[in-house]
Design an enzyme around this catalytic site. Structure first.
Site, PDB file in Angstrom:
ATOM      1  NE  ARG A 147     -26.469 -21.410 -18.947  1.00  0.00           N
ATOM      2  CZ  ARG A 147     -25.537 -20.339 -18.672  1.00  0.00           C
ATOM      3  NH1 ARG A 147     -24.579 -20.189 -19.426  1.00  0.00           N
ATOM      4  NH2 ARG A 147     -25.876 -19.834 -17.896  1.00  0.00           N
ATOM      5  CE1 TYR A 159     -22.098 -17.317 -15.699  1.00  0.00           C
ATOM      6  CE2 TYR A 159     -22.566 -19.667 -16.242  1.00  0.00           C
ATOM      7  CZ  TYR A 159     -22.614 -18.131 -16.561  1.00  0.00           C
ATOM      8  OH  TYR A 159     -23.251 -17.980 -17.619  1.00  0.00           O
ATOM      9  CG  ASP A 211     -21.034 -21.410 -18.923  1.00  0.00           C
ATOM     10  OD1 ASP A 211     -19.747 -21.934 -18.935  1.00  0.00           O
ATOM     11  OD2 ASP A 211     -21.208 -20.283 -19.367  1.00  0.00           O
ATOM     12  CG  HIS A 213     -18.771 -19.031 -15.899  1.00  0.00           C
ATOM     13  ND1 HIS A 213     -18.143 -18.000 -15.359  1.00  0.00           N
ATOM     14  CD2 HIS A 213     -19.360 -18.182 -17.201  1.00  0.00           C
ATOM     15  CE1 HIS A 213     -18.490 -16.630 -16.094  1.00  0.00           C
ATOM     16  NE2 HIS A 213     -19.401 -17.040 -17.222  1.00  0.00           N
ATOM     17  CD  GLU A 237     -20.937 -21.919 -21.908  1.00  0.00           C
ATOM     18  OE1 GLU A 237     -21.949 -22.565 -22.152  1.00  0.00           O
ATOM     19  OE2 GLU A 237     -20.579 -20.826 -21.862  1.00  0.00           O
ATOM     20  CD  GLU A 263     -18.791 -17.485 -22.331  1.00  0.00           C
ATOM     21  OE1 GLU A 263     -19.727 -18.223 -22.686  1.00  0.00           O
ATOM     22  OE2 GLU A 263     -18.734 -17.176 -21.192  1.00  0.00           O
ATOM     23  NE  ARG A 284     -20.243 -21.092 -25.063  1.00  0.00           N
ATOM     24  CZ  ARG A 284     -21.548 -20.468 -25.551  1.00  0.00           C
ATOM     25  NH1 ARG A 284     -22.156 -20.721 -25.990  1.00  0.00           N
ATOM     26  NH2 ARG A 284     -21.776 -19.374 -24.472  1.00  0.00           N
ATOM     27  CD  GLU A 340     -25.395 -18.547 -24.221  1.00  0.00           C
ATOM     28  OE1 GLU A 340     -24.414 -18.080 -24.606  1.00  0.00           O
ATOM     29  OE2 GLU A 340     -25.382 -18.642 -23.010  1.00  0.00           O
ATOM     30  CD1 TRP A 403     -15.397 -13.928 -13.697  1.00  0.00           C
ATOM     31  CD2 TRP A 403     -17.767 -14.408 -13.498  1.00  0.00           C
ATOM     32  NE1 TRP A 403     -15.948 -13.495 -14.906  1.00  0.00           N
ATOM     33  CE2 TRP A 403     -17.630 -13.794 -14.737  1.00  0.00           C
ATOM     34  CE3 TRP A 403     -18.796 -14.660 -13.078  1.00  0.00           C
ATOM     35  CZ2 TRP A 403     -18.762 -13.511 -15.705  1.00  0.00           C
ATOM     36  CZ3 TRP A 403     -19.825 -14.528 -13.912  1.00  0.00           C
ATOM     37  CH2 TRP A 403     -19.864 -13.975 -15.227  1.00  0.00           C
TER      38      TRP A 403
HETATM   39  O1  EZ4 Z   1     -20.771 -14.743 -18.273  1.00  0.00           O
HETATM   40  O2  EZ4 Z   1     -21.995 -13.203 -21.164  1.00  0.00           O
HETATM   41  O3  EZ4 Z   1     -22.375 -18.503 -21.709  1.00  0.00           O
HETATM   42  N1  EZ4 Z   1     -22.640 -17.549 -21.024  1.00  0.00           N
HETATM   43  C1  EZ4 Z   1     -22.045 -16.817 -20.212  1.00  0.00           C
HETATM   44  C2  EZ4 Z   1     -22.534 -15.597 -19.823  1.00  0.00           C
HETATM   45  C3  EZ4 Z   1     -21.120 -14.815 -19.740  1.00  0.00           C
HETATM   46  C4  EZ4 Z   1     -21.330 -13.129 -19.779  1.00  0.00           C
HETATM   47  C5  EZ4 Z   1     -20.122 -12.499 -19.676  1.00  0.00           C
HETATM   48  O4  EZ4 Z   1     -20.294 -11.331 -20.030  1.00  0.00           O
HETATM   49  O5  EZ4 Z   1     -20.982 -17.651 -19.725  1.00  0.00           O
HETATM   50  O6  EZ4 Z   1     -23.141 -15.482 -18.698  1.00  0.00           O
HETATM   51 CO    CO Z   2     -20.461 -19.268 -20.911  1.00  0.00          CO
END
Ligand code: EZ4
Ligand code: CO
Length: 403
Positions: A147, A159, A211, A213, A237, A263, A284, A340, A403
Protein backbone atom coordinates in the site's frame (compact mmCIF):
# COMPACT_ATOMS: atom_id res chain seq x y z
CA UNK A 1 -18.73 -29.73 28.15
CA UNK A 2 -19.87 -26.32 29.43
CA UNK A 3 -18.50 -22.80 29.48
CA UNK A 4 -17.46 -22.17 33.08
CA UNK A 5 -15.85 -18.72 32.87
CA UNK A 6 -16.01 -15.75 30.52
CA UNK A 7 -13.82 -12.71 31.23
CA UNK A 8 -12.74 -9.57 29.42
CA UNK A 9 -9.18 -8.27 29.60
CA UNK A 10 -8.40 -4.71 28.51
CA UNK A 11 -4.69 -4.08 28.10
CA UNK A 12 -2.34 -1.79 26.22
CA UNK A 13 0.85 -3.58 25.09
CA UNK A 14 1.82 -1.00 22.45
CA UNK A 15 -1.84 -0.02 21.92
CA UNK A 16 -5.18 -0.91 23.48
CA UNK A 17 -6.63 -4.38 22.97
CA UNK A 18 -9.79 -5.96 24.37
CA UNK A 19 -9.57 -9.73 24.70
CA UNK A 20 -12.30 -12.23 25.63
CA UNK A 21 -11.20 -15.39 27.43
CA UNK A 22 -13.57 -18.37 27.67
CA UNK A 23 -12.87 -21.39 29.88
CA UNK A 24 -14.64 -24.75 29.74
CA UNK A 25 -15.39 -27.52 32.24
CA UNK A 26 -12.75 -29.61 30.42
CA UNK A 27 -10.09 -26.95 31.05
CA UNK A 28 -9.93 -25.81 27.41
CA UNK A 29 -9.36 -22.06 26.95
CA UNK A 30 -10.51 -20.07 23.90
CA UNK A 31 -9.69 -16.44 23.09
CA UNK A 32 -11.28 -13.80 20.88
CA UNK A 33 -10.43 -10.20 19.92
CA UNK A 34 -12.98 -7.52 20.89
CA UNK A 35 -10.95 -4.40 20.06
CA UNK A 36 -12.84 -1.45 18.58
CA UNK A 37 -10.30 1.32 18.13
CA UNK A 38 -11.12 4.42 20.18
CA UNK A 39 -14.30 2.84 21.61
CA UNK A 40 -12.70 -0.10 23.42
CA UNK A 41 -14.55 0.16 26.73
CA UNK A 42 -17.98 0.14 25.09
CA UNK A 43 -17.33 -3.37 23.74
CA UNK A 44 -15.74 -4.45 27.02
CA UNK A 45 -18.92 -3.42 28.84
CA UNK A 46 -21.21 -5.00 26.23
CA UNK A 47 -19.40 -8.27 26.82
CA UNK A 48 -18.88 -8.05 30.59
CA UNK A 49 -22.28 -6.67 31.50
CA UNK A 50 -24.56 -8.27 28.90
CA UNK A 51 -22.94 -11.27 27.19
CA UNK A 52 -20.56 -13.05 29.59
CA UNK A 53 -23.32 -13.88 32.13
CA UNK A 54 -25.31 -15.56 29.33
CA UNK A 55 -22.38 -17.73 28.25
CA UNK A 56 -21.87 -19.51 31.57
CA UNK A 57 -23.29 -23.03 31.37
CA UNK A 58 -23.67 -23.02 27.57
CA UNK A 59 -22.24 -25.79 25.38
CA UNK A 60 -19.14 -24.31 23.64
CA UNK A 61 -19.56 -26.73 20.71
CA UNK A 62 -22.72 -24.90 19.56
CA UNK A 63 -21.06 -22.03 17.72
CA UNK A 64 -23.82 -21.14 15.23
CA UNK A 65 -26.56 -21.48 17.84
CA UNK A 66 -24.65 -19.16 20.19
CA UNK A 67 -24.19 -16.66 17.35
CA UNK A 68 -27.91 -16.66 16.58
CA UNK A 69 -28.77 -16.45 20.30
CA UNK A 70 -26.59 -13.37 20.81
CA UNK A 71 -27.53 -11.63 17.53
CA UNK A 72 -31.28 -12.27 17.58
CA UNK A 73 -31.52 -12.24 21.36
CA UNK A 74 -30.20 -8.69 21.58
CA UNK A 75 -33.09 -7.49 19.39
CA UNK A 76 -30.83 -4.50 18.48
CA UNK A 77 -29.07 -5.61 15.34
CA UNK A 78 -25.79 -4.91 13.55
CA UNK A 79 -23.54 -2.01 14.52
CA UNK A 80 -19.83 -2.08 15.40
CA UNK A 81 -20.13 -2.52 19.19
CA UNK A 82 -22.52 -5.48 19.15
CA UNK A 83 -20.94 -7.17 16.14
CA UNK A 84 -17.44 -6.84 17.65
CA UNK A 85 -18.67 -8.38 20.91
CA UNK A 86 -20.34 -11.29 19.09
CA UNK A 87 -17.18 -11.74 16.98
CA UNK A 88 -15.05 -12.19 20.09
CA UNK A 89 -17.36 -14.93 21.38
CA UNK A 90 -17.45 -16.59 17.96
CA UNK A 91 -13.66 -16.67 17.51
CA UNK A 92 -13.14 -17.95 21.07
CA UNK A 93 -15.60 -20.78 20.35
CA UNK A 94 -13.82 -21.69 17.08
CA UNK A 95 -10.55 -21.67 19.05
CA UNK A 96 -12.08 -24.09 21.57
CA UNK A 97 -13.53 -26.32 18.84
CA UNK A 98 -10.13 -26.54 17.15
CA UNK A 99 -8.37 -27.39 20.39
CA UNK A 100 -10.94 -30.08 21.22
CA UNK A 101 -10.64 -31.55 17.70
CA UNK A 102 -6.83 -31.24 17.72
CA UNK A 103 -7.01 -29.30 14.42
CA UNK A 104 -6.14 -25.79 13.25
CA UNK A 105 -9.32 -23.81 12.57
CA UNK A 106 -8.76 -23.68 8.80
CA UNK A 107 -9.14 -27.48 8.73
CA UNK A 108 -12.57 -27.11 10.35
CA UNK A 109 -13.50 -24.58 7.64
CA UNK A 110 -12.95 -27.08 4.85
CA UNK A 111 -9.17 -27.17 4.74
CA UNK A 112 -6.63 -25.09 2.86
CA UNK A 113 -7.54 -23.83 -0.62
CA UNK A 114 -4.05 -22.38 -1.10
CA UNK A 115 -0.57 -22.82 0.31
CA UNK A 116 -0.28 -19.28 1.67
CA UNK A 117 -2.13 -16.00 2.12
CA UNK A 118 -0.82 -13.04 0.10
CA UNK A 119 -0.49 -10.04 2.39
CA UNK A 120 0.21 -6.38 1.69
CA UNK A 121 2.32 -4.07 3.80
CA UNK A 122 2.20 -0.30 4.23
CA UNK A 123 4.82 1.98 2.67
CA UNK A 124 4.42 5.65 3.50
CA UNK A 125 6.43 8.83 3.26
CA UNK A 126 6.42 12.51 4.12
CA UNK A 127 7.41 12.95 0.50
CA UNK A 128 7.78 10.71 -2.55
CA UNK A 129 11.54 9.94 -2.12
CA UNK A 130 10.90 8.76 1.45
CA UNK A 131 8.01 6.60 0.24
CA UNK A 132 10.24 5.05 -2.43
CA UNK A 133 12.87 4.14 0.18
CA UNK A 134 10.26 2.52 2.40
CA UNK A 135 8.79 0.71 -0.61
CA UNK A 136 12.19 -0.78 -1.43
CA UNK A 137 12.38 -2.21 2.11
CA UNK A 138 9.10 -4.08 1.57
CA UNK A 139 10.35 -5.52 -1.71
CA UNK A 140 13.53 -6.69 0.05
CA UNK A 141 11.37 -8.49 2.61
CA UNK A 142 9.61 -10.33 -0.21
CA UNK A 143 6.26 -8.52 -0.29
CA UNK A 144 4.30 -8.98 -3.51
CA UNK A 145 1.86 -6.17 -2.71
CA UNK A 146 2.36 -2.82 -0.97
CA UNK A 147 0.00 0.00 0.00
CA UNK A 148 1.38 3.44 -0.89
CA UNK A 149 0.49 6.63 1.00
CA UNK A 150 2.41 9.93 0.82
CA UNK A 151 1.82 13.28 2.51
CA UNK A 152 -0.02 15.67 0.20
CA UNK A 153 2.05 18.85 -0.22
CA UNK A 154 0.24 21.76 1.46
CA UNK A 155 -2.09 19.56 3.53
CA UNK A 156 -1.28 19.68 7.25
CA UNK A 157 -1.76 15.96 8.03
CA UNK A 158 -2.40 13.19 5.55
CA UNK A 159 -4.03 9.91 6.55
CA UNK A 160 -1.65 6.96 6.52
CA UNK A 161 1.64 8.79 6.94
CA UNK A 162 3.41 7.98 10.18
CA UNK A 163 5.69 9.89 12.43
CA UNK A 164 8.86 8.01 11.55
CA UNK A 165 10.05 6.82 14.92
CA UNK A 166 10.69 3.33 13.57
CA UNK A 167 7.26 2.19 14.76
CA UNK A 168 4.18 0.99 12.97
CA UNK A 169 1.66 3.62 11.77
CA UNK A 170 -0.87 4.28 14.50
CA UNK A 171 -3.65 6.82 13.96
CA UNK A 172 -5.09 6.56 17.53
CA UNK A 173 -2.18 8.36 19.08
CA UNK A 174 -3.65 10.88 21.49
CA UNK A 175 -5.89 11.10 24.59
CA UNK A 176 -8.00 13.71 22.74
CA UNK A 177 -8.83 13.45 19.03
CA UNK A 178 -6.11 15.26 17.07
CA UNK A 179 -7.43 17.75 14.52
CA UNK A 180 -6.28 17.72 10.91
CA UNK A 181 -7.47 19.60 7.85
CA UNK A 182 -8.42 18.40 4.40
CA UNK A 183 -8.99 19.73 0.90
CA UNK A 184 -9.46 17.26 -1.92
CA UNK A 185 -8.23 19.17 -4.97
CA UNK A 186 -4.51 19.08 -4.04
CA UNK A 187 -4.82 15.37 -3.27
CA UNK A 188 -6.53 14.59 -6.57
CA UNK A 189 -3.67 16.22 -8.48
CA UNK A 190 -0.96 14.66 -6.32
CA UNK A 191 -2.06 11.00 -5.95
CA UNK A 192 -1.42 9.99 -9.60
CA UNK A 193 2.12 11.42 -9.41
CA UNK A 194 2.84 9.10 -6.47
CA UNK A 195 1.74 6.05 -8.47
CA UNK A 196 3.74 7.28 -11.46
CA UNK A 197 6.91 7.60 -9.36
CA UNK A 198 6.52 4.11 -7.86
CA UNK A 199 5.87 2.48 -11.25
CA UNK A 200 8.78 4.37 -12.80
CA UNK A 201 11.21 3.16 -10.15
CA UNK A 202 9.90 -0.37 -9.46
CA UNK A 203 7.97 -1.32 -12.59
CA UNK A 204 4.72 -3.26 -12.87
CA UNK A 205 5.75 -6.54 -11.20
CA UNK A 206 4.37 -5.62 -7.78
CA UNK A 207 0.78 -4.90 -6.68
CA UNK A 208 0.08 -1.31 -5.60
CA UNK A 209 -2.77 -0.48 -3.23
CA UNK A 210 -3.99 2.87 -1.93
CA UNK A 211 -6.39 3.94 0.84
CA UNK A 212 -8.47 7.05 0.09
CA UNK A 213 -9.94 6.78 3.61
CA UNK A 214 -13.48 7.99 2.84
CA UNK A 215 -12.27 11.39 1.62
CA UNK A 216 -13.84 11.91 -1.81
CA UNK A 217 -17.26 12.54 -3.31
CA UNK A 218 -18.46 9.89 -5.78
CA UNK A 219 -17.54 11.91 -8.85
CA UNK A 220 -14.14 12.85 -7.39
CA UNK A 221 -13.53 9.17 -6.66
CA UNK A 222 -14.48 8.37 -10.26
CA UNK A 223 -11.94 10.94 -11.46
CA UNK A 224 -9.21 9.47 -9.22
CA UNK A 225 -9.96 5.94 -10.39
CA UNK A 226 -9.69 7.03 -14.00
CA UNK A 227 -6.47 8.99 -13.41
CA UNK A 228 -4.85 5.94 -11.79
CA UNK A 229 -5.79 3.47 -14.54
CA UNK A 230 -2.43 3.73 -16.39
CA UNK A 231 -0.63 2.61 -13.18
CA UNK A 232 -2.94 -0.43 -12.76
CA UNK A 233 -3.62 -0.29 -9.01
CA UNK A 234 -4.63 -3.53 -7.29
CA UNK A 235 -7.39 -1.40 -5.71
CA UNK A 236 -8.38 1.93 -4.29
CA UNK A 237 -9.92 1.56 -0.85
CA UNK A 238 -12.78 3.49 0.79
CA UNK A 239 -12.90 5.93 -2.12
CA UNK A 240 -16.08 7.48 -0.67
CA UNK A 241 -17.64 7.20 2.82
CA UNK A 242 -18.34 3.47 3.09
CA UNK A 243 -21.89 3.53 4.44
CA UNK A 244 -23.32 4.97 1.19
CA UNK A 245 -23.58 1.85 -0.98
CA UNK A 246 -25.27 3.61 -3.91
CA UNK A 247 -22.30 6.01 -4.29
CA UNK A 248 -20.37 3.11 -5.78
CA UNK A 249 -22.71 3.03 -8.77
CA UNK A 250 -21.31 6.41 -9.81
CA UNK A 251 -17.67 5.40 -9.32
CA UNK A 252 -18.21 2.09 -11.09
CA UNK A 253 -19.76 3.77 -14.12
CA UNK A 254 -16.58 5.76 -14.79
CA UNK A 255 -13.52 3.67 -14.02
CA UNK A 256 -11.99 0.21 -14.35
CA UNK A 257 -9.78 0.73 -11.29
CA UNK A 258 -10.74 -2.04 -8.82
CA UNK A 259 -12.65 -0.90 -5.73
CA UNK A 260 -12.40 -2.13 -2.13
CA UNK A 261 -14.58 -1.17 0.82
CA UNK A 262 -15.84 -2.50 4.13
CA UNK A 263 -13.46 -2.02 7.07
CA UNK A 264 -16.05 0.11 8.91
CA UNK A 265 -18.98 -2.18 8.00
CA UNK A 266 -20.25 -4.94 10.26
CA UNK A 267 -22.81 -7.20 8.67
CA UNK A 268 -23.78 -8.92 5.46
CA UNK A 269 -26.63 -6.40 5.14
CA UNK A 270 -24.11 -3.54 4.93
CA UNK A 271 -22.58 -5.00 1.76
CA UNK A 272 -25.64 -6.65 0.21
CA UNK A 273 -26.08 -4.03 -2.54
CA UNK A 274 -22.34 -3.62 -3.11
CA UNK A 275 -21.93 -7.34 -3.70
CA UNK A 276 -25.12 -8.29 -5.51
CA UNK A 277 -24.82 -5.34 -7.92
CA UNK A 278 -21.10 -6.07 -8.42
CA UNK A 279 -20.20 -2.52 -7.38
CA UNK A 280 -16.95 -3.56 -5.68
CA UNK A 281 -14.14 -6.01 -6.33
CA UNK A 282 -12.93 -6.64 -2.76
CA UNK A 283 -14.82 -6.74 0.54
CA UNK A 284 -12.73 -5.49 3.46
CA UNK A 285 -14.77 -6.48 6.50
CA UNK A 286 -12.70 -8.02 9.29
CA UNK A 287 -13.36 -11.05 11.47
CA UNK A 288 -13.30 -8.87 14.61
CA UNK A 289 -15.72 -6.17 13.53
CA UNK A 290 -18.25 -8.26 11.67
CA UNK A 291 -19.52 -11.04 13.86
CA UNK A 292 -16.53 -13.36 13.71
CA UNK A 293 -15.62 -16.28 11.47
CA UNK A 294 -19.22 -17.57 11.36
CA UNK A 295 -20.65 -14.36 9.91
CA UNK A 296 -17.75 -13.27 7.70
CA UNK A 297 -17.66 -16.61 5.94
CA UNK A 298 -21.29 -16.03 4.91
CA UNK A 299 -20.27 -12.64 3.50
CA UNK A 300 -17.50 -14.36 1.53
CA UNK A 301 -19.90 -17.04 0.28
CA UNK A 302 -22.29 -14.34 -0.99
CA UNK A 303 -19.34 -12.49 -2.53
CA UNK A 304 -18.21 -15.67 -4.30
CA UNK A 305 -21.50 -15.82 -6.20
CA UNK A 306 -20.88 -12.34 -7.63
CA UNK A 307 -17.17 -12.54 -8.38
CA UNK A 308 -16.18 -10.37 -5.39
CA UNK A 309 -13.06 -11.38 -3.50
CA UNK A 310 -11.84 -10.91 0.08
CA UNK A 311 -9.40 -8.19 1.09
CA UNK A 312 -9.72 -8.05 4.85
CA UNK A 313 -8.76 -5.13 7.05
CA UNK A 314 -5.63 -5.99 9.01
CA UNK A 315 -4.49 -2.84 10.79
CA UNK A 316 -2.56 -2.93 14.06
CA UNK A 317 -5.74 -2.26 16.02
CA UNK A 318 -6.88 -5.78 15.15
CA UNK A 319 -5.06 -7.94 17.70
CA UNK A 320 -2.85 -10.91 16.78
CA UNK A 321 -5.86 -13.11 17.66
CA UNK A 322 -7.89 -11.31 14.98
CA UNK A 323 -5.06 -11.58 12.48
CA UNK A 324 -4.69 -15.31 13.10
CA UNK A 325 -8.47 -15.81 12.75
CA UNK A 326 -8.35 -13.90 9.45
CA UNK A 327 -5.53 -16.10 8.15
CA UNK A 328 -7.49 -19.30 8.87
CA UNK A 329 -10.48 -17.98 6.92
CA UNK A 330 -8.27 -16.58 4.12
CA UNK A 331 -6.56 -19.94 3.71
CA UNK A 332 -9.84 -21.83 3.44
CA UNK A 333 -12.15 -19.74 1.23
CA UNK A 334 -12.11 -20.10 -2.57
CA UNK A 335 -12.49 -16.37 -3.31
CA UNK A 336 -9.59 -15.00 -1.28
CA UNK A 337 -8.05 -11.83 -2.75
CA UNK A 338 -5.48 -10.33 -0.41
CA UNK A 339 -4.99 -9.74 3.33
CA UNK A 340 -3.74 -6.51 4.93
CA UNK A 341 -0.89 -7.00 7.39
CA UNK A 342 0.47 -4.08 9.37
CA UNK A 343 2.07 -6.05 12.16
CA UNK A 344 1.85 -5.14 15.84
CA UNK A 345 3.86 -2.77 17.98
CA UNK A 346 6.00 -4.12 20.76
CA UNK A 347 5.37 -5.27 23.41
CA UNK A 348 2.23 -6.91 21.91
CA UNK A 349 4.33 -10.02 21.26
CA UNK A 350 4.83 -10.50 25.02
CA UNK A 351 1.07 -10.69 25.54
CA UNK A 352 -0.04 -12.49 22.35
CA UNK A 353 2.17 -15.44 21.33
CA UNK A 354 1.21 -16.35 17.81
CA UNK A 355 2.14 -19.25 15.55
CA UNK A 356 1.53 -17.52 12.20
CA UNK A 357 4.48 -16.97 9.91
CA UNK A 358 5.52 -14.80 6.97
CA UNK A 359 7.69 -15.91 4.06
CA UNK A 360 8.16 -14.26 0.67
CA UNK A 361 5.00 -12.15 0.79
CA UNK A 362 2.72 -14.94 2.02
CA UNK A 363 1.47 -15.78 5.51
CA UNK A 364 0.30 -19.03 7.08
CA UNK A 365 -1.63 -19.39 10.36
CA UNK A 366 0.40 -22.40 11.53
CA UNK A 367 -0.80 -25.88 12.36
CA UNK A 368 -1.37 -25.90 16.09
CA UNK A 369 -4.92 -26.79 17.23
CA UNK A 370 -7.35 -23.85 17.37
CA UNK A 371 -6.59 -20.26 16.31
CA UNK A 372 -2.93 -20.51 17.26
CA UNK A 373 -2.51 -17.52 19.57
CA UNK A 374 -1.77 -17.89 23.26
CA UNK A 375 -2.91 -14.96 25.40
CA UNK A 376 -0.72 -14.30 28.46
CA UNK A 377 -3.01 -12.65 31.02
CA UNK A 378 -0.21 -12.04 33.53
CA UNK A 379 1.77 -10.17 30.87
CA UNK A 380 -1.36 -8.24 29.81
CA UNK A 381 -1.82 -7.01 33.40
CA UNK A 382 1.51 -5.17 33.13
CA UNK A 383 0.10 -2.89 30.40
CA UNK A 384 -3.02 -1.07 31.64
CA UNK A 385 -5.57 0.63 29.34
CA UNK A 386 -4.72 4.13 28.11
CA UNK A 387 -7.45 6.42 26.66
CA UNK A 388 -6.72 6.86 22.94
CA UNK A 389 -8.76 8.52 20.20
CA UNK A 390 -8.66 8.45 16.44
CA UNK A 391 -8.14 11.87 14.82
CA UNK A 392 -10.79 14.14 13.31
CA UNK A 393 -10.57 16.22 10.15
CA UNK A 394 -11.97 19.61 9.19
CA UNK A 395 -12.37 21.26 5.82
CA UNK A 396 -10.63 24.60 5.27
CA UNK A 397 -13.83 26.40 6.38
CA UNK A 398 -13.75 24.54 9.71
CA UNK A 399 -16.59 22.11 9.05
CA UNK A 400 -16.23 18.40 9.85
CA UNK A 401 -14.96 16.07 7.15
CA UNK A 402 -14.43 12.33 7.22
CA UNK A 403 -10.93 11.66 8.47
O1 EZ4 B 1 -7.92 3.83 9.89
O2 EZ4 B 1 -7.58 0.67 11.53
O3 EZ4 B 1 -6.79 0.35 5.98
N1 EZ4 B 1 -6.55 0.67 7.10
C1 EZ4 B 1 -7.10 1.71 7.74
C2 EZ4 B 1 -6.72 1.88 9.19
C3 EZ4 B 1 -7.88 2.43 10.00
C4 EZ4 B 1 -7.71 2.05 11.44
C5 EZ4 B 1 -8.91 2.53 12.28
O4 EZ4 B 1 -8.90 1.93 13.51
O5 EZ4 B 1 -7.86 2.45 7.17
O6 EZ4 B 1 -5.59 2.71 9.29
CO1 CO C 1 -8.51 1.62 5.32
Amino acid sequence: MKITDARVVVSSPGRNYVTLVLETSDGVVGVGDATLNGRELAVASYLRDHVCPLLIGRDPARIEDTWQYLYKGAYWRRGPVGMTAIAAVDVALWDIKGKVAGLPVYELLGGASRSGVMVYGHADGHDVPELLDRFAEYLEQGYKAVRIQAAVPGVAKTYGVSVHDGRIYEPANSDRPEEGSWESSAYLDFAPTVFEAVRERFGFGVHLLHDVHHRLTPIEAARLGRALEPYRPFWIEDATPAEDQSAFRTIRAHTTTPLAVGEVLNSIWDVQTLITERLIDYVRMSVSHSGGISHLRKVYALAELFGVRSGAHGAGDLSPIAHAAALHLDLAIPNFGIQEYMGHRDPAGEVFRSTYSFADGYMHPGDVPGIGVEFDEAAAARFPYEPRYLPVNRRLDGSMHDW
